[in-house]
Write a protein that holds these residues in place. Structure first.
Motif, short mmCIF file in Angstrom:
data_model
loop_
_atom_site.label_atom_id
_atom_site.label_comp_id
_atom_site.label_asym_id
_atom_site.label_seq_id
_atom_site.Cartn_x
_atom_site.Cartn_y
_atom_site.Cartn_z
N LYS A 1 21.69 -8.92 7.45
CA LYS A 1 21.39 -8.02 8.64
C LYS A 1 22.28 -6.79 8.16
N LEU A 2 23.39 -7.00 7.62
CA LEU A 2 24.16 -5.77 7.25
C LEU A 2 23.57 -4.72 6.40
N LEU A 3 22.90 -5.45 5.54
CA LEU A 3 22.09 -4.72 4.35
C LEU A 3 20.81 -4.17 5.18
N ALA A 4 20.39 -4.82 5.87
CA ALA A 4 19.18 -4.05 6.81
C ALA A 4 19.45 -2.81 7.39
N LYS A 5 20.73 -2.94 8.13
CA LYS A 5 21.17 -1.83 8.76
C LYS A 5 21.62 -0.37 8.02
N ALA A 6 22.17 -1.20 6.78
CA ALA A 6 22.66 -0.27 5.66
C ALA A 6 21.20 0.71 5.24
N LYS A 7 20.26 -0.11 5.04
CA LYS A 7 18.93 0.52 4.65
C LYS A 7 18.38 1.52 5.62
N GLU A 8 18.55 1.00 6.82
CA GLU A 8 18.12 1.74 8.21
C GLU A 8 18.76 3.31 8.12
N MET A 9 20.01 3.10 7.75
CA MET A 9 21.12 4.27 8.12
C MET A 9 21.15 5.12 6.95
N ASN A 10 20.52 4.55 5.59
CA ASN A 10 20.78 5.33 4.37
C ASN A 10 19.55 5.17 3.68
N PRO A 11 18.36 5.66 4.16
CA PRO A 11 17.18 5.73 3.54
C PRO A 11 17.11 6.64 2.11
N ASP A 12 17.64 7.73 2.44
CA ASP A 12 17.67 8.31 1.23
C ASP A 12 18.37 7.95 -0.15
N PHE A 13 19.30 7.19 -0.02
CA PHE A 13 20.07 6.30 -0.92
C PHE A 13 19.16 5.24 -1.53
N PHE A 14 18.63 4.54 -0.76
CA PHE A 14 17.66 3.40 -1.22
C PHE A 14 16.52 3.90 -1.78
N ASP A 15 16.07 5.10 -1.29
CA ASP A 15 14.92 5.68 -2.09
C ASP A 15 15.19 6.07 -3.17
N ALA A 16 16.45 6.75 -3.37
CA ALA A 16 16.88 7.27 -4.81
C ALA A 16 17.09 6.06 -5.81
N LEU A 17 17.61 5.01 -5.48
CA LEU A 17 17.62 3.86 -6.25
C LEU A 17 15.92 3.29 -6.67
N VAL A 18 15.18 3.25 -6.07
CA VAL A 18 13.85 3.19 -6.35
C VAL A 18 13.21 4.13 -7.52
N ARG A 19 13.67 5.48 -7.04
CA ARG A 19 13.23 6.48 -7.97
C ARG A 19 14.00 6.35 -9.38
N LEU A 20 15.22 5.83 -9.41
CA LEU A 20 16.01 5.96 -10.40
C LEU A 20 15.39 4.46 -11.41
N ALA A 21 14.92 3.48 -10.60
CA ALA A 21 14.44 2.45 -11.26
C ALA A 21 13.02 2.67 -12.11
N THR A 22 12.37 3.58 -11.20
CA THR A 22 10.98 3.54 -11.81
C THR A 22 11.08 4.67 -13.01
N PRO A 23 10.32 4.26 -14.19
CA PRO A 23 10.04 5.03 -15.25
C PRO A 23 9.45 6.27 -15.19
N GLN A 24 9.99 7.35 -15.38
CA GLN A 24 9.33 8.73 -15.42
C GLN A 24 8.15 8.80 -16.21
N SER A 25 6.94 9.54 -16.11
CA SER A 25 5.99 9.58 -16.70
C SER A 25 6.44 10.71 -18.01
N GLN B 1 26.81 2.39 13.03
CA GLN B 1 26.30 1.56 13.93
C GLN B 1 26.68 0.16 14.04
N PRO B 2 27.13 -0.48 15.01
CA PRO B 2 27.46 -1.71 15.06
C PRO B 2 26.28 -2.95 14.66
N VAL B 3 26.65 -3.95 14.05
CA VAL B 3 25.75 -5.03 13.73
C VAL B 3 26.52 -6.41 14.34
N LYS B 4 25.92 -6.83 15.41
CA LYS B 4 26.53 -8.39 16.19
C LYS B 4 26.31 -9.19 15.23
#
Length: 118
Positions: free
Chosen positions: A89-113, A8-11
């Motif tokens: 703006k580019l990062l916001a679009k990257a997050k919009e288009m790649n939610p699974d990746f950014f969700d995975a980063l959060v899971r990787l950074a969260t200590p597992q019980s 997707q383009p970002v102007k």
């Protein structure tokens, strides 16, 4: 990088300087490249290399400038010439288009019980 990836383009810019930068949906293979691509500095790095590394790693929340370069398929040197507002703006679009990746980063950074003892 695959032909199947959505983009997707970002102007960016205004007036005659306005242009579009494409942001891509990444594949799991590209996600692995990001996770494995954590840069480190050699012990004999000069001041310029140290400053470039520090900005690369901490300028944006969630990803490095080098990581963002993968999402937009542009050289890091080109991104270094863009204002931070454009980078955000580019990062916001990257997050919009790649939610699974950014969700995975959060899971990787969260200590597992710890598993409870049986």
């Amino acid at each position: 990088m695959t032909d199947l990836a959505a983009s997707q383009p970002v102007k960016v810019g205004s007036g005659t300087a306005a242009r579009d930068i494409l942001v891509y949906e990444l594949t799991p293979l590209e996600y692995r490249k990001i996770l494995l691509g954590t840069a480190s500095l050699p012990e004999d790095a000069d001041a310029e290399s140290i400053a470039r590394y520090q900005i690369d790693q901490v300028l944006l929340a969630d990803v490095s400038l080098s990581d963002l370069a993968l999402f937009v398929r542009r050289p890091v040197a080109e991104l270094e010439g863009l204002p931070t507002g454009v980078l955000k703006k580019l990062l916001a679009k990257a997050k919009e288009m790649n939610p699974d990746f950014f969700d995975a980063l959060v899971r990787l950074a969260t200590p597992q019980s710890e598993p409870s003892p049986s």
